[in-house]
Design an enzyme around this catalytic site. Structure first.
Site, PDB file in Angstrom:
ATOM      1  N   ARG A 269       5.410   7.648   0.133  1.00  0.00           N
ATOM      2  CA  ARG A 269       5.001   6.752   1.218  1.00  0.00           C
ATOM      3  C   ARG A 269       6.043   5.675   1.463  1.00  0.00           C
ATOM      4  O   ARG A 269       6.245   5.210   2.581  1.00  0.00           O
ATOM      5  CB  ARG A 269       3.682   6.052   0.830  1.00  0.00           C
ATOM      6  CG  ARG A 269       2.437   6.913   0.927  1.00  0.00           C
ATOM      7  CD  ARG A 269       1.615   6.595   2.152  1.00  0.00           C
ATOM      8  NE  ARG A 269       0.801   5.419   2.071  1.00  0.00           N
ATOM      9  CZ  ARG A 269      -0.522   5.396   1.902  1.00  0.00           C
ATOM     10  NH1 ARG A 269      -1.177   6.517   1.720  1.00  0.00           N
ATOM     11  NH2 ARG A 269      -1.189   4.263   1.930  1.00  0.00           N
TER      12      ARG A 269
ATOM     13  N   ASP B 139       0.827  -1.215   0.000  1.00  0.00           N
ATOM     14  CA  ASP B 139       0.000   0.000   0.000  1.00  0.00           C
ATOM     15  C   ASP B 139       0.857   1.258   0.000  1.00  0.00           C
ATOM     16  O   ASP B 139       0.551   2.222   0.699  1.00  0.00           O
ATOM     17  CB  ASP B 139      -0.980   0.018   1.179  1.00  0.00           C
ATOM     18  CG  ASP B 139      -1.973   1.176   1.070  1.00  0.00           C
ATOM     19  OD1 ASP B 139      -2.379   1.498  -0.072  1.00  0.00           O
ATOM     20  OD2 ASP B 139      -2.339   1.763   2.108  1.00  0.00           O
TER      21      ASP B 139
HETATM   22 CA    CA Z   1      -3.900   3.182  -0.444  1.00  0.00          CA
END
Ligand code: CA
Ligand code: CA
Length: 588
Positions: free
Chosen positions: A350, A323
């Site tokens: 991220r 993710d």
């Molecule tokens: Ca996501």
């Protein structure tokens, strides 16, 4: 810097229609916003008419009246409550123009506030239907302003244009089917008379897209899906399949619910005339169900603002299995290298890597980790692709004894990221990026999953855990030329708010503990703190009015951490919710 051609007659027409002229007669200096106003926003310190204090998103203000010497004396001049029982996370960056502040809040609300008095002028409540599916709290990240209208998106995936003076709806358009998981939380981007938006919903198997609408009417100008195989549109006509066709980097029918949500909105560089949008995770999270690079998920896209054509792409995490949404803001900046000016763009992912790209063609210049103990990759190759440690990819459930749960890995950073949505700032004085980051890891494993409309489409389980005893949050001053961290501020709770840099040698941000904080941009010393009564997960702004420099930040704890934070969520449970706009200035 190249400037846009003078605004066209049709754009002027938006600003001064007969009805608004009547209203304008009673107001002083309520000038309509033009493209030039937005492009020049950073330099024009009397207002803030774009997300990011300029379309390049640098979050840098040339104002210096509030500086390392004077900041200790700033005082709140007013505090405005969003009111009601609806609190939760407040991630909004306000817009300020002609003495009026436009600020969005949780549950898809917007307020116009008189900056001089702090009094409400109007409020708009989108009155959400039952069954909305926001993944990560009921937040909104801000409004856009253009002509005589203000714009924002809602959790039921609508784009709303309001009359800036009255708050009355001028038009409203559907961005997606909220019952299929589409929602909207980003601040819209305005480029050349068009309102540019993405969509949220990557955890529900939606298909990401970027859309441009006529600011005056809301009519769709172009649409560009961000998943290979889906058709784009321009002026109502088909305009090419994204990626040239299906099944190049996706197997079977998986591209039909491929994610790549464009949920954080975009930035615009007037010099290269490119829009930059990031895309989220490929869906589902379980990567064994979709062998291939899964374009254009977990990528940065440069898009032509007139046609919606993808000019270049840079994929930060091909075949993502953690993710690692690639949505984070792309900030255009120039730097000198051996006397030559490099037209660069920087983005902190991220996945824990900071990237410097050539913003003209998307070529990788350099990259480096900006968090500690990153372990899912061993580095980046010459093209900027991650060098995977395959042992760190969560295991294939189909290979497990019962076929129900693959092997668990402890991955650093966690899926909430080395950096999440909260925007960093670039100081033109220090040449440094001020990156709000988090140091944490996660246990993650894969499970079987199949697509069902309106249901979570993950095929993974996870628990986030700290990796240090004394802190998770980490504000870092990062040199984009070397990767050196010039200073670091460690925060006990995860940082979730945006950053502002100013010519006063200051860097502002807030923390979940409730403090607005100012740092010396060069040394990292904390030079000011103010307790706002609830956690700060929003982005501060500054501007000047009547010869005085103002500073505003929205306070209200919430966002993804309390909902998804696993072990970490337990440690932040005690923070109180809120919903207050705080505005400061120096005493006269
Ligand atoms: Ca996501
Ligand atoms: Ca401005």
């Amino acid at each position: 810097m190249k400037r846009l051609p003078p605004v066209s007659a049709s754009i002027i027409g938006i600003a001064f229609s007969a009805s608004t002229l009547l209203g304008a007669a009673t107001l002083t200096a309520q000038a309509a916003i033009t493209d030039a106003d937005i492009i020049n926003d950073q330099a024009t310190t009397g207002d803030v008419v774009s997300n990011g204090l300029g379309p390049r998103g640098q979050r840098y203000s040339p104002l210096s009246r509030v500086n390392t010497k004077t900041v200790k004396k700033i005082q709140p001049v007013w505090a405005f409550s969003f009111g009601g029982e609806k609190q939760r996370g407040q991630e909004s960056q306000p817009i300020v123009h002609d003495g009026v502040m436009y600020v969005t809040s949780s549950y898809s609300r917007m307020y116009a506030i008189d900056v001089a008095s702090g009094e409400e002028i109007w409020q708009y409540d989108a009155r959400l239907p039952d069954g909305i599916m926001p993944c990560c709290d009921v937040i909104n990240r801000g409004a856009a302003i253009y002509g005589d209208m203000v714009y924002f998106g809602t959790l039921d995936a609508k784009l709303v244009a309001l009359d800036a003076k009255t708050g009355k709806v001028r038009w409203k358009k559907k961005l997606g089917d909220y019952q299929a998981g589409y929602s909207y939380t980003a601040a819209p981007l305005v480029v050349k008379g068009k309102i540019i938006t993405g969509v949220s919903g990557g955890e529900f198997g939606i298909v990401g897209k970027v859309e441009a609408r006529d600011a005056k009417t809301g009519e769709l100008v172009w649409l560009r899906p961000t998943v290979e195989g889906h058709m784009g549109f321009l002026n109502g006509k088909e305009n090419g399949i994204t990626g040239g066709g299906a099944n190049k980097t996706w197997p079977g029918d998986m591209w039909k619910n491929g994610g790549a949500a464009t949920w954080l909105g975009g930035t615009y560089d007037p010099e290269t005339d490119l829009i930059f949008f990031g895309t989220g995770n490929p869906a589902p999270w379980n990567s064994y169900l979709r062998p291939g690079d899964n374009l254009y998920s977990s990528s940065r896209l440069a898009i032509n603002p007139d046609t919606g054509k993808i000019v270049w792409h840079f994929q930060t995490t091909p075949h993502d299995g953690w993710d690692f949404d690639g949505v984070n803001e792309v900030i255009s900046f120039d730097y000198k290298d051996g006397g030559k000016t490099v037209k660069a763009a920087a983005t902190a992912d991220r996945n824990g890597f900071f990237y410097v790209l050539n913003r003209q063609d998307g070529k990788f210049i350099r990259g480096f980790p900006f968090v500690k103990k990153l372990n899912w990759a061993t580095g980046l190759d010459a093209d900027g692709k991650p060098i995977y440690d395959e042992a760190m990819r969560p295991g294939n459930p189909a290979k497990s004894a019962d076929g129900k749960k693959g092997s668990t890995v402890f991955s650093i950073p966690s899926f909430l990221g080395g950096k999440n949505w909260m925007p960093m700032a670039f100081s033109q004085d220090t040449g440094l990026f001020y990156v709000p980051s988090n140091e944490w890891g996660m246990d993650i494993w894969n499970e079987p999953v199949s697509y069902k409309k309106g249901a979570a489409y993950l095929g993974s389980g996870f628990t986030i855990r700290p990796i240090f005893d004394d802190h998770i949050g980490s504000l870092k001053a990062v040199d984009p030329k070397t990767g050196d961290v010039k200073w670091e501020y460690k925060n006990v709770a995860p940082l979730w708010g945006g950053v502002l840099a100013t010519a006063g040698n200051l860097v502002f941000t807030g923390n979940p503990e409730g403090y607005l904080m100012a740092f010396d941009a060069r040394s990292g010393e904390i030079v000011y703190r103010f307790q706002t009564g609830s956690g700060i997960v929003s982005s501060p702004i500054t501007w000047e009015q009547g010869g005085e420099q103002y500073l505003t930040v929205v306070s209200g704890w919430g966002g993804a951490v309390p909902l998804w934070g696993g072990d970490v969520a337990k440690t932040v449970k005690k923070f109180n919710q809120g919903g207050t706009v705080w505005t400061f200035k120096l005493p006269k």
